[in-house]
Motif scaffolding. Structure first.
Motif, PDB file in Angstrom:
ATOM      1  N   THR A 107      13.587  13.298  -6.277  1.00  0.00           N
ATOM      2  CA  THR A 107      13.216  12.345  -7.347  1.00  0.00           C
ATOM      3  C   THR A 107      12.024  12.818  -8.174  1.00  0.00           C
ATOM      4  OG1 THR A 107      11.524  11.054  -6.168  1.00  0.00           O
ATOM      5  CG2 THR A 107      13.829  10.467  -5.739  1.00  0.00           C
ATOM      6  N   GLY A 108      11.372  13.889  -7.714  1.00  0.00           N
ATOM      7  CA  GLY A 108      10.221  14.404  -8.467  1.00  0.00           C
ATOM      8  C   GLY A 108       8.895  13.803  -8.046  1.00  0.00           C
ATOM      9  N   GLN A 109       8.895  12.799  -7.147  1.00  0.00           N
ATOM     10  CA  GLN A 109       7.640  12.178  -6.690  1.00  0.00           C
ATOM     11  C   GLN A 109       7.740  11.877  -5.201  1.00  0.00           C
ATOM     12  OE1 GLN A 109       4.918  11.749  -8.454  1.00  0.00           O
ATOM     13  NE2 GLN A 109       5.658  11.925 -10.560  1.00  0.00           N
ATOM     14  N   GLU A 110       6.599  11.909  -4.514  1.00  0.00           N
ATOM     15  CA  GLU A 110       6.589  11.475  -3.110  1.00  0.00           C
ATOM     16  C   GLU A 110       6.711   9.944  -3.073  1.00  0.00           C
ATOM     17  OE1 GLU A 110       4.539  13.476  -0.071  1.00  0.00           O
ATOM     18  OE2 GLU A 110       3.514  14.815  -1.467  1.00  0.00           O
ATOM     19  N   ASN A 111       6.918   9.392  -1.878  1.00  0.00           N
ATOM     20  CA  ASN A 111       7.228   7.949  -1.813  1.00  0.00           C
ATOM     21  C   ASN A 111       6.063   7.058  -1.344  1.00  0.00           C
ATOM     22  OD1 ASN A 111       7.087   8.396   0.902  1.00  0.00           O
ATOM     23  ND2 ASN A 111       9.257   8.048   1.337  1.00  0.00           N
ATOM     24  N   HIS A 112       4.869   7.656  -1.142  1.00  0.00           N
ATOM     25  CA  HIS A 112       3.776   6.848  -0.566  1.00  0.00           C
ATOM     26  C   HIS A 112       3.453   5.612  -1.427  1.00  0.00           C
ATOM     27  CE1 HIS A 112       3.329  10.129   2.157  1.00  0.00           C
ATOM     28  NE2 HIS A 112       3.029  10.971   1.187  1.00  0.00           N
ATOM     29  N   LEU A 113       3.284   5.828  -2.719  1.00  0.00           N
ATOM     30  CA  LEU A 113       2.928   4.717  -3.612  1.00  0.00           C
ATOM     31  C   LEU A 113       4.031   3.652  -3.592  1.00  0.00           C
ATOM     32  CD1 LEU A 113       1.050   3.595  -5.871  1.00  0.00           C
ATOM     33  CD2 LEU A 113       2.475   4.836  -7.508  1.00  0.00           C
ATOM     34  N   ILE A 114       5.279   4.105  -3.606  1.00  0.00           N
ATOM     35  CA  ILE A 114       6.427   3.182  -3.643  1.00  0.00           C
ATOM     36  C   ILE A 114       6.445   2.296  -2.390  1.00  0.00           C
ATOM     37  CG2 ILE A 114       8.959   3.111  -3.588  1.00  0.00           C
ATOM     38  CD1 ILE A 114       8.853   5.762  -5.253  1.00  0.00           C
ATOM     39  N   LEU A 115       6.267   2.921  -1.232  1.00  0.00           N
ATOM     40  CA  LEU A 115       6.338   2.146   0.015  1.00  0.00           C
ATOM     41  C   LEU A 115       5.143   1.204   0.144  1.00  0.00           C
ATOM     42  CD1 LEU A 115       7.752   4.841   2.469  1.00  0.00           C
ATOM     43  CD2 LEU A 115       8.976   3.100   1.166  1.00  0.00           C
ATOM     44  N   LYS A 116       4.000   1.654  -0.365  1.00  0.00           N
ATOM     45  CA  LYS A 116       2.816   0.782  -0.351  1.00  0.00           C
ATOM     46  C   LYS A 116       3.067  -0.450  -1.243  1.00  0.00           C
ATOM     47  CE  LYS A 116      -1.982   1.592  -1.109  1.00  0.00           C
ATOM     48  NZ  LYS A 116      -2.909   2.474  -1.762  1.00  0.00           N
ATOM     49  N   ASN A 117       3.638  -0.206  -2.410  1.00  0.00           N
ATOM     50  CA  ASN A 117       3.939  -1.315  -3.321  1.00  0.00           C
ATOM     51  C   ASN A 117       4.971  -2.267  -2.721  1.00  0.00           C
ATOM     52  OD1 ASN A 117       2.158  -0.521  -5.301  1.00  0.00           O
ATOM     53  ND2 ASN A 117       3.673   0.684  -6.437  1.00  0.00           N
ATOM     54  N   LEU A 118       5.963  -1.704  -2.037  1.00  0.00           N
ATOM     55  CA  LEU A 118       6.985  -2.557  -1.416  1.00  0.00           C
ATOM     56  C   LEU A 118       6.343  -3.463  -0.358  1.00  0.00           C
ATOM     57  CD1 LEU A 118       9.922  -3.392  -0.928  1.00  0.00           C
ATOM     58  CD2 LEU A 118      10.131  -1.490   0.685  1.00  0.00           C
ATOM     59  N   ALA A 119       5.493  -2.876   0.485  1.00  0.00           N
ATOM     60  CA  ALA A 119       4.844  -3.668   1.538  1.00  0.00           C
ATOM     61  C   ALA A 119       3.991  -4.779   0.921  1.00  0.00           C
ATOM     62  CB  ALA A 119       3.979  -2.755   2.408  1.00  0.00           C
ATOM     63  N   ARG A 120       3.289  -4.445  -0.130  1.00  0.00           N
ATOM     64  CA  ARG A 120       2.427  -5.430  -0.801  1.00  0.00           C
ATOM     65  C   ARG A 120       3.261  -6.564  -1.416  1.00  0.00           C
ATOM     66  NH1 ARG A 120      -2.861  -5.002  -3.325  1.00  0.00           N
ATOM     67  NH2 ARG A 120      -3.415  -7.204  -3.442  1.00  0.00           N
ATOM     68  N   LEU A 121       4.354  -6.162  -2.049  1.00  0.00           N
ATOM     69  CA  LEU A 121       5.235  -7.162  -2.671  1.00  0.00           C
ATOM     70  C   LEU A 121       5.830  -8.104  -1.635  1.00  0.00           C
ATOM     71  CD1 LEU A 121       7.587  -5.588  -5.354  1.00  0.00           C
ATOM     72  CD2 LEU A 121       6.291  -7.710  -5.519  1.00  0.00           C
ATOM     73  N   LEU A 122       6.234  -7.528  -0.515  1.00  0.00           N
ATOM     74  CA  LEU A 122       6.837  -8.349   0.539  1.00  0.00           C
ATOM     75  C   LEU A 122       5.815  -9.309   1.136  1.00  0.00           C
ATOM     76  CD1 LEU A 122       9.104  -5.606   2.101  1.00  0.00           C
ATOM     77  CD2 LEU A 122       9.909  -7.789   1.172  1.00  0.00           C
ATOM     78  N   GLU A 123       4.550  -8.907   1.121  1.00  0.00           N
ATOM     79  CA  GLU A 123       3.492  -9.810   1.587  1.00  0.00           C
ATOM     80  C   GLU A 123       3.333 -10.979   0.621  1.00  0.00           C
ATOM     81  OE1 GLU A 123       0.490  -6.580   3.300  1.00  0.00           O
ATOM     82  OE2 GLU A 123      -0.464  -8.043   1.973  1.00  0.00           O
ATOM     83  N   GLU A 124       3.348 -10.637  -0.682  1.00  0.00           N
ATOM     84  CA  GLU A 124       3.082 -11.652  -1.716  1.00  0.00           C
ATOM     85  C   GLU A 124       4.280 -12.553  -1.976  1.00  0.00           C
ATOM     86  OE1 GLU A 124       0.254 -11.803  -3.837  1.00  0.00           O
ATOM     87  OE2 GLU A 124      -0.806 -10.173  -2.835  1.00  0.00           O
ATOM     88  N   ARG A 125       5.470 -11.934  -2.051  1.00  0.00           N
ATOM     89  CA  ARG A 125       6.648 -12.701  -2.477  1.00  0.00           C
ATOM     90  C   ARG A 125       7.867 -12.364  -1.600  1.00  0.00           C
ATOM     91  NH1 ARG A 125       6.416 -13.340  -8.188  1.00  0.00           N
ATOM     92  NH2 ARG A 125       8.620 -13.812  -8.073  1.00  0.00           N
ATOM     93  N   PRO A 126       7.793 -12.622  -0.296  1.00  0.00           N
ATOM     94  CA  PRO A 126       8.857 -12.151   0.612  1.00  0.00           C
ATOM     95  C   PRO A 126      10.248 -12.643   0.241  1.00  0.00           C
ATOM     96  CG  PRO A 126       7.394 -13.732   1.705  1.00  0.00           C
ATOM     97  CD  PRO A 126       6.755 -13.397   0.404  1.00  0.00           C
ATOM     98  N   LYS A 127      10.345 -13.847  -0.326  1.00  0.00           N
ATOM     99  CA  LYS A 127      11.680 -14.398  -0.600  1.00  0.00           C
ATOM    100  C   LYS A 127      12.284 -13.856  -1.893  1.00  0.00           C
ATOM    101  CE  LYS A 127      11.358 -18.721   1.888  1.00  0.00           C
ATOM    102  NZ  LYS A 127      10.166 -19.566   1.860  1.00  0.00           N
ATOM    103  N   ASP A 128      11.450 -13.241  -2.720  1.00  0.00           N
ATOM    104  CA  ASP A 128      11.927 -12.852  -4.055  1.00  0.00           C
ATOM    105  C   ASP A 128      12.134 -11.348  -4.210  1.00  0.00           C
ATOM    106  OD1 ASP A 128      11.558 -15.531  -4.711  1.00  0.00           O
ATOM    107  OD2 ASP A 128       9.459 -15.182  -5.221  1.00  0.00           O
ATOM    108  N   VAL A 129      12.094 -10.627  -3.106  1.00  0.00           N
ATOM    109  CA  VAL A 129      12.233  -9.166  -3.184  1.00  0.00           C
ATOM    110  C   VAL A 129      13.504  -8.740  -2.454  1.00  0.00           C
ATOM    111  CG1 VAL A 129      11.141  -6.952  -2.637  1.00  0.00           C
ATOM    112  CG2 VAL A 129       9.719  -8.942  -3.172  1.00  0.00           C
TER     113      VAL A 129
END
Ligand code: SF4
Ligand code: SF4
Length: 284
Positions: free
Chosen positions: A181-203
């Motif tokens: 994909t041209g990028q590592e996934n650290h930022l993506i997985l961090k954002n996913l974890a954060r989103l799931l904390e904030e809005r678990p039902k909407d992700v």
């Protein structure tokens, strides 16, 4: 710059370079010239007007993308649909009335507007204004994202106005993610974890099934464990569709030889699903 197709709105511009991209015409943020050999009558008019000498009548016609400056002169003279402009900039005040045309349909069907791409968050300011405007009209909003964004900007400009966030999870291994994909996934997985904390039902995490790349037992098991660890209860698998390959060829992009030209068989999809039996799978 975008391609409109309510209720889904496809943005041009992306910060990843997934080799299997289903919408390769949405990677470059500028408009592009697409060539469609099935609609070309080989009149040669485009060759005559092209000042850079980028077009060569061959079988089929060829555009040297290195020479093409996207002036659009060839589009003006093409008598059919052999050459097409891909992408159009819509000021928000022009776009809202287009999206509102389907408002009654959204109300009856329970649907709404989905921002897709390309990568919508590539245009954070624009989508912020667009989502806020849509919410003012009471329209349900969804966003499909690759997750590669700055959290603080996303939180400030997008999060409050996106009712549903469909979040791609492609490869669990960061080096593999970089390779394909041209990028590592650290930022993506961090954002996913954060989103799931904030809005678990909407992700809803979405996993594209790319034969030989993401659709391997090892990768899917790793993603499955990762999602379970984050408390995810539902996710979506996106079976591979090779239509993106011909779209890439129409805009002069090379197709990686590793990519299959066939859609996945039901058996192949089923064996991927087996790995996610714990989740409430939804196909889109
Ligand atoms: S857009 Fe302009 S430069 Fe590019 S092929 Fe067409 S006429 Fe030539
Ligand atoms: S002007 Fe259009 S139809 Fe004629 S050769 Fe060029 S692409 Fe084909």
């Amino acid at each position: 710059m975008a391609q409109a197709s309510a209720p889904r709105f496809f943005f041009k511009g992306c910060n990843l370079r997934c080799i299997w991209c289903q919408n390769p015409e949405s990677i470059d943020p500028s408009y592009e010239i697409g060539f469609y050999s099935g609609d070309c009558i080989e009149c040669g008019d485009c060759v005559k007007v092209c000042k850079t000498g980028a077009i060569q009548i061959d079988n089929p016609l060829k555009i040297d993308r290195g020479k093409c400056d996207r002036c659009g002169d060839c589009l003006e003279v093409c008598p059919g649909m052999g050459l097409r402009k891909i992408g159009h900039f819509y000021p928000i005040e022009e776009l809202i009335p287009i999206l509102l045309r389907d408002k009654v349909f959204y109300e009856v069907s329970g649907g709404g507007v989905t921002l897709s791409g390309g990568e919508p968050t590539f245009h954070m300011g624009y989508i912020s204004s667009l989502l806020q405007e849509l919410k003012m009209w009471g329209i349900h909003t969804a966003i499909q994202t690759n997750g590669f964004f700055e959290w603080s900007e996303f939180e400030a400009k997008v999060l409050n106005w996106a009712d549903l966030i469909m979040f791609d999870v492609k490869l669990a291994d960061s080096k593999g993610h970089l390779k394909y994909t041209g990028q590592e996934n650290h930022l993506i997985l961090k954002n996913l974890a954060r989103l799931l904390e904030e809005r678990p039902k909407d992700v809803i995490p979405r996993i594209p099934l790319i034969p030989g790349i993401t659709a391997t037992t090892q990768n899917l098991q790793a993603i499955s464990e990762l999602l379970q660890g984050l408390g995810v209860t539902k996710c979506s698998l996106l079976p591979y569709n090779p239509t993106g390959l011909s779209k890439a060829e129409n805009i002069g992009k090379a197709v990686a030889p590793i990519l299959s030209r066939h859609i996945m068989t039901p058996e192949e999809v089923k064996s991927c699903k087996q790995i996610f039996l714990w989740a409430d799978l939804i196909e889109f």
